[in-house]
Motif scaffolding. Structure first.
Motif, PDB file in Angstrom:
ATOM      1  N   THR A   1     -12.831  21.531  -6.211  1.00 22.32           N
ATOM      2  CA  THR A   1     -11.537  20.861  -6.218  1.00 22.32           C
ATOM      3  C   THR A   1     -10.391  21.836  -5.970  1.00 22.32           C
ATOM      4  O   THR A   1      -9.280  21.421  -5.689  1.00 22.32           O
ATOM      5  CB  THR A   1     -11.304  20.126  -7.551  1.00 22.32           C
ATOM      6  N   GLU A   2     -10.663  23.127  -6.048  1.00 19.18           N
ATOM      7  CA  GLU A   2      -9.623  24.121  -5.792  1.00 19.18           C
ATOM      8  C   GLU A   2      -9.401  24.376  -4.300  1.00 19.18           C
ATOM      9  O   GLU A   2      -8.458  25.043  -3.910  1.00 19.18           O
ATOM     10  CB  GLU A   2      -9.964  25.452  -6.488  1.00 19.18           C
ATOM     11  N   ARG A   3     -10.250  23.804  -3.466  1.00 21.51           N
ATOM     12  CA  ARG A   3     -10.093  23.988  -2.026  1.00 21.51           C
ATOM     13  C   ARG A   3      -8.786  23.353  -1.565  1.00 21.51           C
ATOM     14  O   ARG A   3      -8.508  22.199  -1.848  1.00 21.51           O
ATOM     15  CB  ARG A   3     -11.277  23.363  -1.298  1.00 21.51           C
ATOM     16  N   LEU A   4      -7.998  24.097  -0.831  1.00 19.97           N
ATOM     17  CA  LEU A   4      -6.691  23.633  -0.392  1.00 19.97           C
ATOM     18  C   LEU A   4      -6.710  23.251   1.073  1.00 19.97           C
ATOM     19  O   LEU A   4      -7.568  23.692   1.822  1.00 19.97           O
ATOM     20  CB  LEU A   4      -5.645  24.737  -0.613  1.00 19.97           C
ATOM     21  N   GLY A   5      -5.721  22.455   1.475  1.00 15.58           N
ATOM     22  CA  GLY A   5      -5.563  22.120   2.876  1.00 15.58           C
ATOM     23  C   GLY A   5      -6.499  21.011   3.324  1.00 15.58           C
ATOM     24  O   GLY A   5      -7.082  20.277   2.532  1.00 15.58           O
ATOM     25  N   PHE A   6      -6.637  20.903   4.632  1.00 14.69           N
ATOM     26  CA  PHE A   6      -7.419  19.856   5.273  1.00 14.69           C
ATOM     27  C   PHE A   6      -8.893  19.974   4.907  1.00 14.69           C
ATOM     28  O   PHE A   6      -9.491  21.028   5.058  1.00 14.69           O
ATOM     29  CB  PHE A   6      -7.258  19.975   6.797  1.00 14.69           C
ATOM     30  N   VAL A   7      -9.461  18.878   4.408  1.00 15.59           N
ATOM     31  CA  VAL A   7     -10.894  18.858   4.096  1.00 15.59           C
ATOM     32  C   VAL A   7     -11.630  17.722   4.795  1.00 15.59           C
ATOM     33  O   VAL A   7     -12.844  17.712   4.836  1.00 15.59           O
ATOM     34  CB  VAL A   7     -11.183  18.777   2.577  1.00 15.59           C
TER      35      VAL A   7
ATOM     36  N   ALA B   1       4.347  19.825  11.739  1.00 16.25           N
ATOM     37  CA  ALA B   1       4.674  20.610  10.545  1.00 16.25           C
ATOM     38  C   ALA B   1       4.123  19.981   9.268  1.00 16.25           C
ATOM     39  O   ALA B   1       3.817  20.687   8.300  1.00 16.25           O
ATOM     40  CB  ALA B   1       6.185  20.799  10.426  1.00 16.25           C
ATOM     41  N   SER B   2       3.957  18.646   9.257  1.00 12.25           N
ATOM     42  CA  SER B   2       3.455  17.975   8.048  1.00 12.25           C
ATOM     43  C   SER B   2       1.944  17.741   8.094  1.00 12.25           C
ATOM     44  O   SER B   2       1.373  17.233   7.121  1.00 12.25           O
ATOM     45  CB  SER B   2       4.187  16.655   7.846  1.00 12.25           C
ATOM     46  N   PHE B   3       1.292  18.117   9.200  1.00 13.80           N
ATOM     47  CA  PHE B   3      -0.159  17.936   9.301  1.00 13.80           C
ATOM     48  C   PHE B   3      -0.812  18.997   8.420  1.00 13.80           C
ATOM     49  O   PHE B   3      -0.465  20.169   8.488  1.00 13.80           O
ATOM     50  CB  PHE B   3      -0.606  18.085  10.757  1.00 13.80           C
ATOM     51  N   PRO B   4      -1.782  18.614   7.580  1.00  8.60           N
ATOM     52  CA  PRO B   4      -2.380  19.587   6.654  1.00  8.60           C
ATOM     53  C   PRO B   4      -2.995  20.790   7.370  1.00  8.60           C
ATOM     54  O   PRO B   4      -3.671  20.636   8.386  1.00  8.60           O
ATOM     55  CB  PRO B   4      -3.478  18.781   5.933  1.00  8.60           C
TER      56      PRO B   4
END
Length: 136
Positions: free
Chosen positions: A27-33, A129-132
């Motif tokens: 769950t700590e993974r950031l950004g686009f998954v 700019a708002s795209f993960p």
């Protein structure tokens, strides 16, 4: 962890894959998954699926895992995560192309005829700019 809603006007072909294992995604993974998608059929969380997207790239084929599935009216909103970094990066690129094509189609419905490059330039200016981001 961020999922991007895949445009419904660019249908995904989703097939269940047996015996596919993936690394655990914390769950700590950031950004686009991964992506979310409105499907006609429900899927069990943890199910491995292979997706293709003929309209954007006939050679695109990647395997992911259903993260969750929620009933939404007469359809099911599914979230597909891509635990393998290379696949996740590839899906993020394809998803940006899908978003641009969706933008171009919306413009056409509004009476604006844009070629793909014009649509891409406008989409990038308004939404990139708002795209993960893809974060390792």
């Amino acid at each position: 962890m961020e999922f991007v809603a895949h445009p419904k006007d660019l249908p995904l072909d989703i097939k269940i894959v047996e015996d596919q294992s993936f690394p655990t995604v914390g769950t700590e993974r950031l950004g686009f998954v991964g992506i979310t998608y409105l499907a006609t059929d429900p899927y069990l969380a943890g199910t491995s699926v292979r997706i293709t997207l003929e309209e954007i790239d006939p050679h695109f084929c990647v395997t992911g895992r259903i993260a969750w599935c929620d009933k939404e009216r007469d359809e099911y909103r599914i979230a597909i995560e891509f635990p393998v970094e290379e696949d996740c990066y590839c899906v993020r690129m394809i998803e940006q192309l899908s978003q641009i094509e969706h933008y171009r189609r919306q413009a056409k419905h509004q009476g604006r005829r844009l070629n793909y490059n014009e649509a891409a330039a406008e989409w990038i200016q308004q939404f990139a700019a708002s795209f993960p981001a893809f974060t390792l």
